[in-house]
Write a protein that holds these residues in place. Sequence first.
Motif, PDB file in Angstrom:
ATOM      1  N   ILE A  45       0.940  -1.092   0.016  1.00  0.00           N
ATOM      2  CA  ILE A  45       0.156  -0.281   0.053  1.00  0.00           C
ATOM      3  C   ILE A  45       0.866   1.621  -0.077  1.00  0.00           C
ATOM      4  CG2 ILE A  45      -1.874   1.432   1.247  1.00  0.00           C
ATOM      5  CD1 ILE A  45      -2.730  -1.107   2.459  1.00  0.00           C
ATOM      6  N   ILE A  46       0.298   2.027  -0.868  1.00  0.00           N
ATOM      7  CA  ILE A  46       1.735   3.195  -1.182  1.00  0.00           C
ATOM      8  C   ILE A  46      -0.092   4.304   0.141  1.00  0.00           C
ATOM      9  CG2 ILE A  46       2.226   4.981  -2.185  1.00  0.00           C
ATOM     10  CD1 ILE A  46       2.275   2.907  -4.445  1.00  0.00           C
ATOM     11  N   VAL A  47       0.576   4.958   0.844  1.00  0.00           N
ATOM     12  CA  VAL A  47      -0.097   5.674   1.046  1.00  0.00           C
ATOM     13  C   VAL A  47       0.170   7.446   1.417  1.00  0.00           C
ATOM     14  CG1 VAL A  47      -0.646   6.954   3.880  1.00  0.00           C
ATOM     15  CG2 VAL A  47      -0.280   4.431   3.996  1.00  0.00           C
ATOM     16  N   GLN A  48      -0.578   8.081   0.230  1.00  0.00           N
ATOM     17  CA  GLN A  48      -0.158   9.375   0.356  1.00  0.00           C
ATOM     18  C   GLN A  48      -1.472  10.063   1.372  1.00  0.00           C
ATOM     19  OE1 GLN A  48      -2.731  11.074  -2.991  1.00  0.00           O
ATOM     20  NE2 GLN A  48      -0.601  11.324  -4.057  1.00  0.00           N
ATOM     21  N   GLY A  49      -0.058  11.602   1.734  1.00  0.00           N
ATOM     22  CA  GLY A  49      -0.476  12.690   2.104  1.00  0.00           C
ATOM     23  C   GLY A  49      -0.975  13.752   1.802  1.00  0.00           C
ATOM     24  N   LEU A  50      -1.304  14.829   2.158  1.00  0.00           N
ATOM     25  CA  LEU A  50      -1.952  15.786   1.840  1.00  0.00           C
ATOM     26  C   LEU A  50      -0.399  16.727   1.142  1.00  0.00           C
ATOM     27  CD1 LEU A  50      -4.340  17.521   1.125  1.00  0.00           C
ATOM     28  CD2 LEU A  50      -4.157  18.720   3.044  1.00  0.00           C
ATOM     29  N   GLU A  51       0.652  16.429   1.315  1.00  0.00           N
ATOM     30  CA  GLU A  51       1.404  16.691   1.046  1.00  0.00           C
ATOM     31  C   GLU A  51       1.838  16.954  -0.266  1.00  0.00           C
ATOM     32  OE1 GLU A  51       2.194  16.032   5.822  1.00  0.00           O
ATOM     33  OE2 GLU A  51       1.370  14.453   3.825  1.00  0.00           O
ATOM     34  N   ALA A  52       1.173  15.204  -1.062  1.00  0.00           N
ATOM     35  CA  ALA A  52       1.982  15.499  -2.040  1.00  0.00           C
ATOM     36  C   ALA A  52       1.175  16.261  -3.629  1.00  0.00           C
ATOM     37  CB  ALA A  52       1.758  13.875  -2.556  1.00  0.00           C
ATOM     38  N   GLY A  53       2.409  16.004  -4.374  1.00  0.00           N
ATOM     39  CA  GLY A  53       2.026  17.308  -5.379  1.00  0.00           C
ATOM     40  C   GLY A  53       0.717  16.975  -6.336  1.00  0.00           C
ATOM     41  N   GLY A  54       0.466  16.760  -7.463  1.00  0.00           N
ATOM     42  CA  GLY A  54      -0.518  16.266  -8.228  1.00  0.00           C
ATOM     43  C   GLY A  54      -1.819  16.616  -7.779  1.00  0.00           C
ATOM     44  N   HIS A  55      -2.116  15.073  -7.964  1.00  0.00           N
ATOM     45  CA  HIS A  55      -3.693  15.324  -7.972  1.00  0.00           C
ATOM     46  C   HIS A  55      -3.510  14.031  -6.217  1.00  0.00           C
ATOM     47  CE1 HIS A  55      -4.443  16.312 -12.192  1.00  0.00           C
ATOM     48  NE2 HIS A  55      -5.610  16.164 -11.811  1.00  0.00           N
ATOM     49  N   THR A  66       7.115  17.836 -25.733  1.00  0.00           N
ATOM     50  CA  THR A  66       7.241  18.214 -26.649  1.00  0.00           C
ATOM     51  C   THR A  66       5.753  19.190 -26.943  1.00  0.00           C
ATOM     52  OG1 THR A  66       5.188  16.956 -26.908  1.00  0.00           O
ATOM     53  CG2 THR A  66       7.343  15.214 -27.710  1.00  0.00           C
ATOM     54  N   THR A  67       5.896  19.940 -25.488  1.00  0.00           N
ATOM     55  CA  THR A  67       4.879  20.796 -25.075  1.00  0.00           C
ATOM     56  C   THR A  67       5.470  22.637 -26.588  1.00  0.00           C
ATOM     57  OG1 THR A  67       4.253  20.033 -23.860  1.00  0.00           O
ATOM     58  CG2 THR A  67       3.195  22.669 -23.603  1.00  0.00           C
ATOM     59  N   THR A  68       4.773  22.727 -26.575  1.00  0.00           N
ATOM     60  CA  THR A  68       4.525  24.186 -27.256  1.00  0.00           C
ATOM     61  C   THR A  68       3.601  25.120 -26.372  1.00  0.00           C
ATOM     62  OG1 THR A  68       3.489  24.050 -29.141  1.00  0.00           O
ATOM     63  CG2 THR A  68       5.990  23.599 -29.735  1.00  0.00           C
ATOM     64  N   GLY A  69       4.387  26.959 -26.743  1.00  0.00           N
ATOM     65  CA  GLY A  69       2.558  27.353 -26.309  1.00  0.00           C
ATOM     66  C   GLY A  69       3.699  28.807 -25.440  1.00  0.00           C
ATOM     67  N   ASP A  70       2.708  28.652 -24.762  1.00  0.00           N
ATOM     68  CA  ASP A  70       3.083  29.339 -23.249  1.00  0.00           C
ATOM     69  C   ASP A  70       3.178  28.424 -21.708  1.00  0.00           C
ATOM     70  OD1 ASP A  70       3.015  31.867 -21.025  1.00  0.00           O
ATOM     71  OD2 ASP A  70       0.761  32.116 -21.428  1.00  0.00           O
ATOM     72  N   ILE A  71       4.058  28.052 -21.887  1.00  0.00           N
ATOM     73  CA  ILE A  71       4.420  27.087 -20.907  1.00  0.00           C
ATOM     74  C   ILE A  71       4.771  28.047 -19.851  1.00  0.00           C
ATOM     75  CG2 ILE A  71       6.307  25.645 -20.308  1.00  0.00           C
ATOM     76  CD1 ILE A  71       5.826  24.246 -22.998  1.00  0.00           C
ATOM     77  N   GLU A  72       4.616  29.278 -19.214  1.00  0.00           N
ATOM     78  CA  GLU A  72       4.502  29.429 -17.944  1.00  0.00           C
ATOM     79  C   GLU A  72       2.802  29.589 -18.023  1.00  0.00           C
ATOM     80  OE1 GLU A  72       7.528  31.133 -16.191  1.00  0.00           O
ATOM     81  OE2 GLU A  72       8.625  31.227 -17.896  1.00  0.00           O
ATOM     82  N   SER A  73       1.995  29.388 -17.974  1.00  0.00           N
ATOM     83  CA  SER A  73       0.808  29.600 -18.230  1.00  0.00           C
ATOM     84  C   SER A  73       0.575  28.493 -17.864  1.00  0.00           C
ATOM     85  CB  SER A  73       0.136  30.311 -19.004  1.00  0.00           C
ATOM     86  OG  SER A  73       0.884  31.834 -18.971  1.00  0.00           O
ATOM     87  N   MET A  74       0.960  27.222 -17.969  1.00  0.00           N
ATOM     88  CA  MET A  74       0.093  25.595 -17.792  1.00  0.00           C
ATOM     89  C   MET A  74       0.670  25.236 -16.315  1.00  0.00           C
ATOM     90  SD  MET A  74       1.587  23.998 -21.247  1.00  0.00           S
ATOM     91  CE  MET A  74       1.380  25.197 -23.264  1.00  0.00           C
ATOM     92  N   VAL A  75      -0.297  24.106 -15.733  1.00  0.00           N
ATOM     93  CA  VAL A  75      -0.230  23.562 -14.468  1.00  0.00           C
ATOM     94  C   VAL A  75       1.353  22.712 -14.810  1.00  0.00           C
ATOM     95  CG1 VAL A  75      -1.524  21.300 -15.454  1.00  0.00           C
ATOM     96  CG2 VAL A  75      -1.273  22.309 -13.184  1.00  0.00           C
ATOM     97  N   MET A  76       1.829  23.322 -13.162  1.00  0.00           N
ATOM     98  CA  MET A  76       2.930  22.251 -13.018  1.00  0.00           C
ATOM     99  C   MET A  76       2.982  21.941 -11.526  1.00  0.00           C
ATOM    100  SD  MET A  76       6.079  25.365 -13.764  1.00  0.00           S
ATOM    101  CE  MET A  76       5.774  25.422 -15.978  1.00  0.00           C
ATOM    102  N   TYR A  77       2.551  20.304 -11.280  1.00  0.00           N
ATOM    103  CA  TYR A  77       2.444  19.668 -10.047  1.00  0.00           C
ATOM    104  C   TYR A  77       3.368  20.057  -8.541  1.00  0.00           C
ATOM    105  CZ  TYR A  77      -2.081  18.287 -12.912  1.00  0.00           C
ATOM    106  OH  TYR A  77      -3.609  18.443 -13.551  1.00  0.00           O
ATOM    107  N   ALA A  78       3.265  20.011  -8.176  1.00  0.00           N
ATOM    108  CA  ALA A  78       4.158  19.747  -6.849  1.00  0.00           C
ATOM    109  C   ALA A  78       4.364  19.530  -6.082  1.00  0.00           C
ATOM    110  CB  ALA A  78       5.530  20.929  -7.149  1.00  0.00           C
ATOM    111  N   GLY A  79       4.737  18.705  -5.197  1.00  0.00           N
ATOM    112  CA  GLY A  79       4.928  19.001  -3.561  1.00  0.00           C
ATOM    113  C   GLY A  79       5.112  19.263  -2.636  1.00  0.00           C
ATOM    114  N   GLU A  80       5.161  19.865  -1.987  1.00  0.00           N
ATOM    115  CA  GLU A  80       5.063  20.866  -0.933  1.00  0.00           C
ATOM    116  C   GLU A  80       6.514  20.244  -0.545  1.00  0.00           C
ATOM    117  OE1 GLU A  80       3.405  20.112   3.108  1.00  0.00           O
ATOM    118  OE2 GLU A  80       1.547  21.243   1.986  1.00  0.00           O
ATOM    119  N   GLY A  81       7.192  19.085  -0.948  1.00  0.00           N
ATOM    120  CA  GLY A  81       9.168  18.502  -0.372  1.00  0.00           C
ATOM    121  C   GLY A  81      10.280  20.663  -1.418  1.00  0.00           C
ATOM    122  N   VAL A  82       9.238  20.448  -2.617  1.00  0.00           N
ATOM    123  CA  VAL A  82       9.848  21.280  -3.799  1.00  0.00           C
ATOM    124  C   VAL A  82      10.791  22.456  -3.455  1.00  0.00           C
ATOM    125  CG1 VAL A  82       8.248  23.390  -4.446  1.00  0.00           C
ATOM    126  CG2 VAL A  82       9.373  21.766  -5.753  1.00  0.00           C
TER     127      VAL A  82
END
Length: 333
Positions: free
Chosen positions: A134-144, A285-301
């Motif tokens: 079992i992987i126990v994921q805390g609220l500190e995690a990044g992404g969904h 491969t992504t092109t365009g306005d990269i700065e305005s796209m979502v960037m998931y990250a956990g609290e330890g970043v």
Amino acid sequence: MGWRGILGFEYGIVQAPLGPDLSCPELVAAVANAGGLGLLRAPDWESPDHLRELIRKTRTLTDKPFGVGVVLAFPHQENIKAILDERVAVLQVSWGEITEELISEAHQAGVKVVPQIGSFEEARKAVEVGVDAIIVQGLEAGGHVIGKDGLITLLPRVVDLVGDQDIPVIAAGGIVDERGYIAALALGAQGVCLGTRFLATEESYAHPTYKRKLVEFDKTEYTNVFGRARWPGAPHRVLLTPFFKDWKNLPIHENETNQPVIGRSTIHGMEKEIRRFAGTVPNVTTTGDIESMVMYAGEGVGLIKDILPAAEVVKSLIEGARRLIHQRFNGEI
């Protein structure tokens, strides 16, 4: 100790299935070759042939076992069939119900099933159906993030629930270095699962700008701004970028469907438009306005200071944990 391995792997280090396609074969193979458990990420739509290609490409880069992560909230039956047919070592699942039928089918194929859970109730159900870990994921995690509990309170409850059953408990959420690793072991975990730290590696398929932001920024926020139409009811933790600061109070009735296209990307072999507020992270491969796209990250970043080879991440976790225990605890926890 936890570094002696879980599920037959050399070390108790798991690389999270970074989505939608950031866990590329190169990253997974690098982690596997270093003795950890690397996880590919299945597409969020049925694409069994493409998934087979990913699995087979990974096998050209490593002779070590690895796994595939599947988000059960999206169409997945054909993808799981491909995973079982290919007999990868581990099927990692999240955001959905694990059935005894799935466990049985996986075990018949020689595949271990490892769910990621975010609550005590989810953990209880997982134990009842006979999962392998079992992987126990805390609220500190990044992404969904599916749960609402912090790792330091949820993890020991799940450890106590498992008791002396042969079900390794793996900690996830905000862990990026040996200190987080040792803390998880002290709470009863037998291994750790890292997402953001492996995202910030040379091998990950994340866009270079995304990787750079993981080093530059040190704050995150738990939100529901991105991907509301595509994946409703799925809050997530993101980097506190200038774009997100400007739009973090987006009215609840707004979503990505009526927003302008800000970029394009090839994701798991498919060409995709990226609209503003979409939950699609930028890959290479992504092109365009990269700065305005979502960037998931956990609290330890904030503890990530550089982009490293994935093998070095594994090595630093193991060697750092050994050194820390020797220095601080005289060889014992």
